[in-house]
Design an enzyme around this catalytic site. Structure first.
Site, mmCIF file in Angstrom:
data_model
loop_
_atom_site.group_PDB
_atom_site.id
_atom_site.type_symbol
_atom_site.label_atom_id
_atom_site.label_comp_id
_atom_site.label_asym_id
_atom_site.label_seq_id
_atom_site.Cartn_x
_atom_site.Cartn_y
_atom_site.Cartn_z
ATOM 1 N N CYS A 1 10.085 -8.718 14.388
ATOM 2 C CA CYS A 1 10.574 -9.672 13.398
ATOM 3 C C CYS A 1 11.827 -10.358 13.918
ATOM 4 C CB CYS A 1 10.883 -8.991 12.074
ATOM 5 S SG CYS A 1 11.532 -10.175 10.888
ATOM 6 N N GLY B 1 2.260 -21.280 11.679
ATOM 7 C CA GLY B 1 1.366 -22.386 11.346
ATOM 8 C C GLY B 1 0.718 -22.974 12.591
HETATM 9 C C1 LIG Z 1 7.098 -16.427 5.119
HETATM 10 C C2 LIG Z 1 6.636 -15.497 6.203
HETATM 11 C C3 LIG Z 1 7.001 -14.142 6.163
HETATM 12 C C4 LIG Z 1 6.588 -13.272 7.165
HETATM 13 N N1 LIG Z 1 6.930 -11.946 7.073
HETATM 14 C C5 LIG Z 1 6.478 -11.068 8.014
HETATM 15 C C6 LIG Z 1 6.752 -9.680 7.901
HETATM 16 O O1 LIG Z 1 7.378 -9.205 6.947
HETATM 17 N N2 LIG Z 1 6.279 -8.857 8.879
HETATM 18 C C7 LIG Z 1 5.544 -9.318 9.940
HETATM 19 O O2 LIG Z 1 5.130 -8.524 10.781
HETATM 20 N N3 LIG Z 1 5.262 -10.631 10.058
HETATM 21 C C8 LIG Z 1 5.708 -11.518 9.134
HETATM 22 N N4 LIG Z 1 5.396 -12.857 9.243
HETATM 23 C C9 LIG Z 1 4.619 -13.324 10.416
HETATM 24 C C10 LIG Z 1 3.129 -13.451 10.090
HETATM 25 O O3 LIG Z 1 2.574 -12.201 9.729
HETATM 26 C C11 LIG Z 1 2.347 -14.031 11.294
HETATM 27 O O4 LIG Z 1 2.480 -13.141 12.383
HETATM 28 C C12 LIG Z 1 2.850 -15.391 11.728
HETATM 29 O O5 LIG Z 1 3.221 -16.152 10.603
HETATM 30 C C13 LIG Z 1 1.844 -16.174 12.548
HETATM 31 O O6 LIG Z 1 0.661 -16.446 11.844
HETATM 32 P P1 LIG Z 1 0.399 -17.827 11.021
HETATM 33 O O7 LIG Z 1 0.721 -18.954 11.935
HETATM 34 O O8 LIG Z 1 -1.046 -17.755 10.620
HETATM 35 O O9 LIG Z 1 1.309 -17.785 9.853
HETATM 36 C C14 LIG Z 1 5.804 -13.756 8.256
HETATM 37 C C15 LIG Z 1 5.435 -15.103 8.286
HETATM 38 C C16 LIG Z 1 5.834 -15.976 7.277
HETATM 39 C C17 LIG Z 1 5.413 -17.422 7.357
#
Ligand SMILES: Cc1cc2nc3c(=O)[nH]c(=O)nc-3n(C[C@H](O)[C@H](O)[C@H](O)COP(=O)(O)O)c2cc1C
Ligand SMILES: Cc1cc2nc3c(=O)[nH]c(=O)nc-3n(C[C@H](O)[C@H](O)[C@H](O)COP(=O)(O)OP(=O)(O)OC[C@H]3O[C@@H](n4cnc5c(N)ncnc54)[C@H](O)[C@@H]3O)c2cc1C
Ligand code: FES
Lengths: 307, 257
Positions: free
Chosen positions: A132, A219
């Site tokens: 994170c 995204g």
């Molecule tokens: C608002 C938000 C909060 C997130 N919180 C976490 C989290 O608590 N733990 C984690 O491992 N990843 C967290 N992520 C990352 C997502 O799980 C994911 O790995 C990342 O957004 C990439 O995928 P995407 O492009 O489909 O969103 C978060 C992402 C977003 C957008």
């Protein structure tokens, strides 16, 4: 033609390879009005720490080209409140619940969390969030160091028989080295990728758009990066990969399987279309039928190219 | 909470940079309460990427209205929508105003700029014959919805920052004057406000200083709008609360500014 969408990750059997990513699906209750949650392959919870965390000050999100930045800062109610207030709802769904966990400044917290969760049947697997980017004051991530990654995964492996997923950061020089470290330490699976660190500036005010100044980018903007990392890791390791980063529809989900993912996770797209996960489940089935592929397995790493 | 594709029946410039959109959405209308909002997907593509939150401005006969200022990329694209186009809407979201207690009381609504948006719907639903709306704007051309509020049975007072119409100065100064002259009615006075952050903060301070009950509708940048991302939190005396879920309406006394 019947097609098989079921996959196995460590000891975990999923009826389909579509899950929802940590932090983008709350604790699932928020989505119950939009989809039949029981249809999902699995749900990954928002990351939980041992003690409650307040997270970062607002503004915590901002839109960027084809994506968004977030600096939530791992706000969560802590383990006890999670078990009392959130887990009962998740447990009743009867689908695999993957619990994402993180430690704050002391990695012994990870061990403590893993020990406490070991006994709980409702928790199907653990996802170690060592990636994170949103914890203020933190200089580097565990998942930016092969040795640190190896040792934390190893110490948790020793104390749990549950399926262990290690979630890696894309903010590294060579993702396959870290993937290998996690595999060598006994991780059953990798989750790739967490957010890329980034920032955005309001030029009128000459100030950052996020109060924390920097945050994590997610995204479609990050999809090419995520795909390449999945592909690189796939070529180096044998354990399955859960691919994510910018999946918004069936074609973008398919890209990840072809690059080497055994399952996929949907993150930010849930915000724009809360039904996207179930739409992708049916889209995958249709694609397999059309391409006369019997099993989603055969799609994993099926990239055709001349090297 | 619903996710629907609603047909736009009208989308026109209202005044200056402010636009007015009407959609056909009987199911949403039935479910909506004043102070709740919609999360609108403006484009099927990636530009803009996230949904945009807008208050429910008014409902009548199965039609729902949105009043919006064109301020950036998303709202600019919104203003390009034509009648006959469809809008992908999620709503009604949030918990809205608590106005049951306003029955029979002296009610003052305070709007700053586009803050009139949720207050029109509220003023129509409040069962009180003693309603006053203070409409604040920078200048006379930006005073919004005066006629609509009068038609809803509210008294209207206007303030402009440049003094080009009505009270010269901030709408919160106008509010202070009114409270000072209406001392007697204080116990039964209820305030409802929507507008820019600094204005709402001032309304809360005034309410607390005069021991009045006030509710304010806040804005915060949103990821999901449905309580899942924790992107929209504000500080309250009971910890962080999500504007999209526990809000957007909060009591003055619970907020920490
Ligand atoms: C608002 C938000 C909060 C997130 N919180 C976490 C989290 O608590 N733990 C984690 O491992 N990843 C967290 N992520 C990352 C997502 O799980 C994911 O790995 C990342 O957004 C990439 O995928 P995407 O492009 O489909 O969103 C978060 C992402 C977003 C957008
Ligand atoms: C609960 C709620 C109700 C609202 N109701 C109305 C309304 O009825 N009429 C109206 O004109 N506006 C309303 N707003 C503000 C409206 O959402 C923003 O003006 C709009 O999102 C701007 O989008 P943009 O792409 O044009 O601007 P940009 O500045 O380009 O937007 C960039 C990003 O910032 C976000 N953003 C920008 N300004 C705001 C803001 N003030 N509040 C929250 N997010 C913002 C956008 O959603 C987007 O994600 C409301 C906001 C909230 C939170
Ligand atoms: S916008 Fe996601 S929790 Fe409020």
């Amino acid at each position: 033609m019947r097609v098989n969408l079921a996959v196995k990750i460590g000891k975990l059997k999923l009826k389909n390879p579509v899950m929802v990513a940590s932090g983008t699906f709350g604790y699932a209750e928020e989505f119950k009005g939009f989809i039949n949650l029981k249809k999902l392959g699995a749900i990954v919870t928002k990351t939980i720490t041992l003690n409650p965390r307040r997270g970062n000050p607002p503004a915590r999100t901002c839109e960027t080209p084809s994506g968004m930045l977030n600096s939530i800062g791992l706000e969560n109610p802590g383990l006890e409140a999670f078990l009392k207030d959130k887990l009962p709802f998740l447990e009743k769904l009867g689908i695999p619940i993957i619990m994402s966990i993180a430690s704050e400044d002391d990695s012994r917290e990870f061990i403590e969390l893993a020990k406490r969760l070991n006994k709980l049947k409702a928790v199907s697997a653990l996802e170690l969030n060592i990636s994170c980017p949103n914890v203020m004051g933190q200089e580097s991530l565990i998942s930016q160091d092969c040795q640190a990654t190896y040792s934390i995964v190893k110490s948790i492996r020793r104390i749990t028989a549950k399926t262990l997923i290690t979630k890696l950061s894309p903010n590294v020089t060579c993702i396959s080295d870290l993937a290998k470290a996690a595999e060598d330490a006994g991780s059953d699976c990798l989750a790739l990728i967490n957010t890329l660190s980034g920032m955005s500036i309001n030029t009128e005010r000459q100030s950052p758009r996020l109060a924390a100044v920097v945050g994590g980018l997610s995204g479609p903007a990050i999809r090419p990066v995520a795909l390449k990392m999945v592909w690189e890791a796939y070529n180096k390791i044998k354990i399955p990969i859960i691919g994510m980063g910018g999946i918004i529809d069936t074609p973008s989900a398919l890209e990840f399987f072809i690059a080497g993912a055994s399952a996929i996770s949907i993150g930010t797209a849930n915000f724009i279309n809360p039904r996207v996960s179930v739409e992708i489940i049916s889209g995958l089935g249709k694609y397999l039928k059309r391409k006369k592929i019997k099993d989603i397995h055969s799609l994993t790493g099926s990239l055709i190219y001349e090297s | 909470m619903l996710q629907i594709k609603a047909k736009i029946t009208s989308n026109k410039k209202f005044k200056g940079s402010c636009w007015h959109c009407i959609v056909n959405a009987p199911s949403l209308c039935r479910a909506s309460k004043p102070g709740q909002f919609l999360n609108v997907r403006i484009s099927e593509g990636l530009k803009p990427f996230l949904r945009r939150p807008f208050s429910i401005h008014n409902i009548f006969g199965g039609k729902l209205e949105i009043l919006y200022n064109v301020v950036g990329e998303g709202t600019r694209a919104f203003s390009g929508k034509k009648s006959g186009d469809y809008l992908d809407l999620i709503g009604p979201l949030g918990k809205g105003f608590d106005y049951v207690g306003a029955r029979g009381k002296r009610v003052i609504l305070i709007a700053g700029g586009i803050g009139v948006a949720p207050l029109l719907f509220l003023s129509k639903e409040i069962k009180s014959r003693d309603k006053l709306i203070l409409i604040g704007a920078r200048t006379r051309d930006q005073v919004l919805c005066e006629k609509e509020f009068r038609n809803s049975g509210s008294d209207v007072k206007i303030s402009t920052d440049d003094g080009s119409r009505g009270f010269s100065g901030r709408v919160t100064d106008l509010l202070k004057n009114i409270i000072a002259t209406e001392k007697a009615a204080k116990g039964a006075m209820q305030l409802y406000a929507c507008g820019p952050g600094p204005m709402l903060k001032e309304v809360c301070n005034i309410a607390i200083a005069n021991n009045l009950q006030a509710q304010v509708s806040l804005e915060e940048h949103m990821g999901c709008g449905i309580g899942a991302c924790l992107g929209c939190v504000v500080k309250t005396k009971n910890g962080l609360k999500r504007v999209c879920k526990e809000g957007p309406v909060f009591y003055a006394k619970e907020l920490i500014w």
